[in-house]
Design a protein around this motif. Structure first.
Motif, PDB file in Angstrom:
ATOM      1  N   VAL A  53       2.146  -6.824   9.206  1.00 19.56           N
ATOM      2  CA  VAL A  53       2.585  -5.705   8.374  1.00 19.56           C
ATOM      3  C   VAL A  53       1.461  -4.691   8.165  1.00 19.56           C
ATOM      4  CG1 VAL A  53       3.475  -5.038   6.102  1.00 19.56           C
ATOM      5  CG2 VAL A  53       4.358  -7.075   7.239  1.00 19.56           C
ATOM      6  N   ILE A  54       0.245  -5.187   7.946  1.00 21.63           N
ATOM      7  CA  ILE A  54      -0.897  -4.289   7.711  1.00 21.63           C
ATOM      8  C   ILE A  54      -1.119  -3.378   8.907  1.00 21.63           C
ATOM      9  CG2 ILE A  54      -3.420  -4.235   7.518  1.00 21.63           C
ATOM     10  CD1 ILE A  54      -3.153  -6.710   5.678  1.00 21.63           C
ATOM     11  N   GLN A  55      -0.865  -3.869  10.108  1.00 22.33           N
ATOM     12  CA  GLN A  55      -1.088  -3.071  11.312  1.00 22.33           C
ATOM     13  C   GLN A  55       0.026  -2.050  11.555  1.00 22.33           C
ATOM     14  OE1 GLN A  55      -2.211  -5.545  14.681  1.00 22.33           O
ATOM     15  NE2 GLN A  55      -3.308  -6.896  13.319  1.00 22.33           N
ATOM     16  N   ASN A  56       1.026  -2.032  10.694  1.00 20.36           N
ATOM     17  CA  ASN A  56       2.120  -1.074  10.817  1.00 20.36           C
ATOM     18  C   ASN A  56       1.608   0.301  10.401  1.00 20.36           C
ATOM     19  OD1 ASN A  56       4.344   0.620  10.075  1.00 20.36           O
ATOM     20  ND2 ASN A  56       5.645  -1.197  10.171  1.00 20.36           N
ATOM     21  N   ARG A  57       1.453   1.176  11.379  1.00 26.49           N
ATOM     22  CA  ARG A  57       0.886   2.494  11.132  1.00 26.49           C
ATOM     23  C   ARG A  57       1.738   3.333  10.181  1.00 26.49           C
ATOM     24  NH1 ARG A  57       0.827   7.286  11.657  1.00 26.49           N
ATOM     25  NH2 ARG A  57      -0.915   8.631  12.074  1.00 26.49           N
ATOM     26  N   VAL A  58       3.057   3.183  10.242  1.00 25.65           N
ATOM     27  CA  VAL A  58       3.959   3.957   9.382  1.00 25.65           C
ATOM     28  C   VAL A  58       3.709   3.609   7.907  1.00 25.65           C
ATOM     29  CG1 VAL A  58       6.384   4.346   8.768  1.00 25.65           C
ATOM     30  CG2 VAL A  58       5.697   4.248  11.170  1.00 25.65           C
ATOM     31  N   LEU A  59       3.562   2.319   7.598  1.00 27.49           N
ATOM     32  CA  LEU A  59       3.283   1.914   6.215  1.00 27.49           C
ATOM     33  C   LEU A  59       1.919   2.409   5.758  1.00 27.49           C
ATOM     34  CD1 LEU A  59       4.630  -1.758   6.057  1.00 27.49           C
ATOM     35  CD2 LEU A  59       5.598   0.275   4.965  1.00 27.49           C
ATOM     36  N   ARG A  91       2.103   6.122   5.071  1.00 32.31           N
ATOM     37  CA  ARG A  91       2.798   6.360   3.806  1.00 32.31           C
ATOM     38  C   ARG A  91       1.853   6.099   2.630  1.00 32.31           C
ATOM     39  NH1 ARG A  91       7.941   6.809   2.018  1.00 32.31           N
ATOM     40  NH2 ARG A  91       8.329   6.187  -0.127  1.00 32.31           N
ATOM     41  N   PHE A  92       1.121   5.001   2.700  1.00 29.61           N
ATOM     42  CA  PHE A  92       0.174   4.629   1.647  1.00 29.61           C
ATOM     43  C   PHE A  92      -0.849   5.750   1.430  1.00 29.61           C
ATOM     44  CE2 PHE A  92      -3.938   2.744   0.556  1.00 29.61           C
ATOM     45  CZ  PHE A  92      -3.625   2.118  -0.630  1.00 29.61           C
ATOM     46  N   VAL A  93      -1.456   6.226   2.508  1.00 30.66           N
ATOM     47  CA  VAL A  93      -2.483   7.271   2.408  1.00 30.66           C
ATOM     48  C   VAL A  93      -1.883   8.568   1.874  1.00 30.66           C
ATOM     49  CG1 VAL A  93      -4.011   8.771   3.764  1.00 30.66           C
ATOM     50  CG2 VAL A  93      -4.012   6.295   4.153  1.00 30.66           C
ATOM     51  N   LEU A  94      -0.769   9.005   2.462  1.00 29.98           N
ATOM     52  CA  LEU A  94      -0.168  10.277   2.046  1.00 29.98           C
ATOM     53  C   LEU A  94       0.358  10.219   0.617  1.00 29.98           C
ATOM     54  CD1 LEU A  94       1.617  11.240   5.374  1.00 29.98           C
ATOM     55  CD2 LEU A  94      -0.332  12.423   4.313  1.00 29.98           C
ATOM     56  N   LYS A  95       0.956   9.088   0.241  1.00 25.64           N
ATOM     57  CA  LYS A  95       1.471   8.953  -1.124  1.00 25.64           C
ATOM     58  C   LYS A  95       0.328   9.075  -2.138  1.00 25.64           C
ATOM     59  CE  LYS A  95       4.465   6.201  -4.049  1.00 25.64           C
ATOM     60  NZ  LYS A  95       5.397   5.089  -4.136  1.00 25.64           N
ATOM     61  N   ASN A  96      -0.813   8.471  -1.839  1.00 23.94           N
ATOM     62  CA  ASN A  96      -1.950   8.560  -2.752  1.00 23.94           C
ATOM     63  C   ASN A  96      -2.572   9.950  -2.766  1.00 23.94           C
ATOM     64  OD1 ASN A  96      -2.373   5.956  -4.163  1.00 23.94           O
ATOM     65  ND2 ASN A  96      -2.231   5.210  -2.073  1.00 23.94           N
ATOM     66  N   MET A 130      -8.224   8.317   7.740  1.00 26.02           N
ATOM     67  CA  MET A 130      -7.949   7.541   6.530  1.00 26.02           C
ATOM     68  C   MET A 130      -6.918   6.445   6.815  1.00 26.02           C
ATOM     69  SD  MET A 130      -7.843  10.707   3.826  1.00 26.02           S
ATOM     70  CE  MET A 130      -7.605   9.776   2.321  1.00 26.02           C
ATOM     71  N   VAL A 131      -5.918   6.751   7.630  1.00 25.40           N
ATOM     72  CA  VAL A 131      -4.899   5.761   8.004  1.00 25.40           C
ATOM     73  C   VAL A 131      -5.553   4.630   8.800  1.00 25.40           C
ATOM     74  CG1 VAL A 131      -2.816   5.370   9.399  1.00 25.40           C
ATOM     75  CG2 VAL A 131      -2.978   7.384   7.911  1.00 25.40           C
ATOM     76  N   ARG A 132      -6.370   4.982   9.795  1.00 28.28           N
ATOM     77  CA  ARG A 132      -7.057   3.947  10.595  1.00 28.28           C
ATOM     78  C   ARG A 132      -7.970   3.098   9.711  1.00 28.28           C
ATOM     79  NH1 ARG A 132      -7.833   8.323  13.972  1.00 28.28           N
ATOM     80  NH2 ARG A 132     -10.050   8.383  13.448  1.00 28.28           N
ATOM     81  N   ASN A 133      -8.700   3.741   8.793  1.00 27.12           N
ATOM     82  CA  ASN A 133      -9.600   3.000   7.909  1.00 27.12           C
ATOM     83  C   ASN A 133      -8.835   2.077   6.974  1.00 27.12           C
ATOM     84  OD1 ASN A 133     -11.838   4.166   9.043  1.00 27.12           O
ATOM     85  ND2 ASN A 133     -12.065   5.717   7.473  1.00 27.12           N
ATOM     86  N   THR A 134      -7.678   2.519   6.498  1.00 25.94           N
ATOM     87  CA  THR A 134      -6.851   1.676   5.629  1.00 25.94           C
ATOM     88  C   THR A 134      -6.451   0.404   6.372  1.00 25.94           C
ATOM     89  OG1 THR A 134      -6.033   3.545   4.346  1.00 25.94           O
ATOM     90  CG2 THR A 134      -4.652   1.570   4.366  1.00 25.94           C
ATOM     91  N   ILE A 135      -6.000   0.557   7.592  1.00 31.78           N
ATOM     92  CA  ILE A 135      -5.597  -0.609   8.390  1.00 31.78           C
ATOM     93  C   ILE A 135      -6.797  -1.521   8.617  1.00 31.78           C
ATOM     94  CG2 ILE A 135      -4.796  -1.338  10.681  1.00 31.78           C
ATOM     95  CD1 ILE A 135      -3.042   1.257  10.670  1.00 31.78           C
TER      96      ILE A 135
END
Length: 195
Positions: free
Chosen positions: A38-44, A47-52, A95-100
């Motif tokens: 699930v963590i590797q799901n780029r869409v999630l 969403r996490f980065v943009l929502k924040n 930021m998305v890559r770093n989150t993953i």
């Protein structure tokens, strides 16, 4: 980082943590397999980065059910009359890559023992987004035991040789660095940093 600095012979007398929990490395094997996929799901992660980023600019997307993309986030900001702009697309992608990457590293991390005192500033309010995988409601603590997290001082105790002092801040995890909460605990933070 503080433990690694000490291991390398550097002097670190005090550690100040903002709403941090040490138990990420204790997720069971079955949960790790699930989290890893699930963590590797780029869409999630996107969403996490943009929502924040939207939240930081005063845009609450609530139960927005469509896929949240950079273009849609910009459109939401325009519709709500927000004059701020998102960081450039390349920065958001980083930021998305770093989150993953960060969340994958957390799955296997078990902290060492810090030789010194710890001051914790703990978010006193739970927000639906304060979870390990954006939008799932799964927290590290619940994923491990399906029980609420232990008191923060108790959770850190095995990883600190000195004292552990926790102070509650009236905000959620992702608001810890917002101006209103910072005003609330800034003096205490300054005092902790000055020793």
């Amino acid at each position: 980082v503080a433990v690694e600095l000490q291991r390398r012979g550097r002097r670190v007398e005090r550690l100040v943590l903002l709403d941090s929990a040490p138990n990420a490395g204790r997720v069971n094997k079955v949960s790790k397999l699930f989290f890893r996929s699930v963590i590797q799901n780029r869409v999630l992660a996107e969403r996490f980065v943009l929502k924040n980023l939207l939240h930081a600019n005063g845009v609450d997307i609530g139960k927005y059910s469509r896929r949240l993309t950079y273009d849609r986030a910009e459109a939401l900001m325009r519709r709500r009359g927000v004059e701020a702009v998102l960081p450039p697309r390349e920065v958001v992608e980083a930021m998305v890559r770093n989150t993953i990457t960060d969340r994958l590293l957390l799955l296997d991390h078990v902290p060492g023992v810090f030789a010194g005192d710890v001051d914790l500033f703990v978010a006193g309010r739970y927000d639906a987004d304060d979870n390990v995988i954006a939008g799932t409601g799964l927290t590290w603590q619940r994923s491990r035991t399906n029980k609420p997290a232990p008191p923060t001082v108790t959770a850190w105790r095995p990883y600190v040789s000195g004292s552990v002092a926790a102070q509650s801040v009236d905000c959620s995890h992702f608001d810890m660095l917002a101006s209103a909460p910072l005003r609330q605990y800034g003096g205490r933070l300054k005092k902790a940093l000055e020793g």
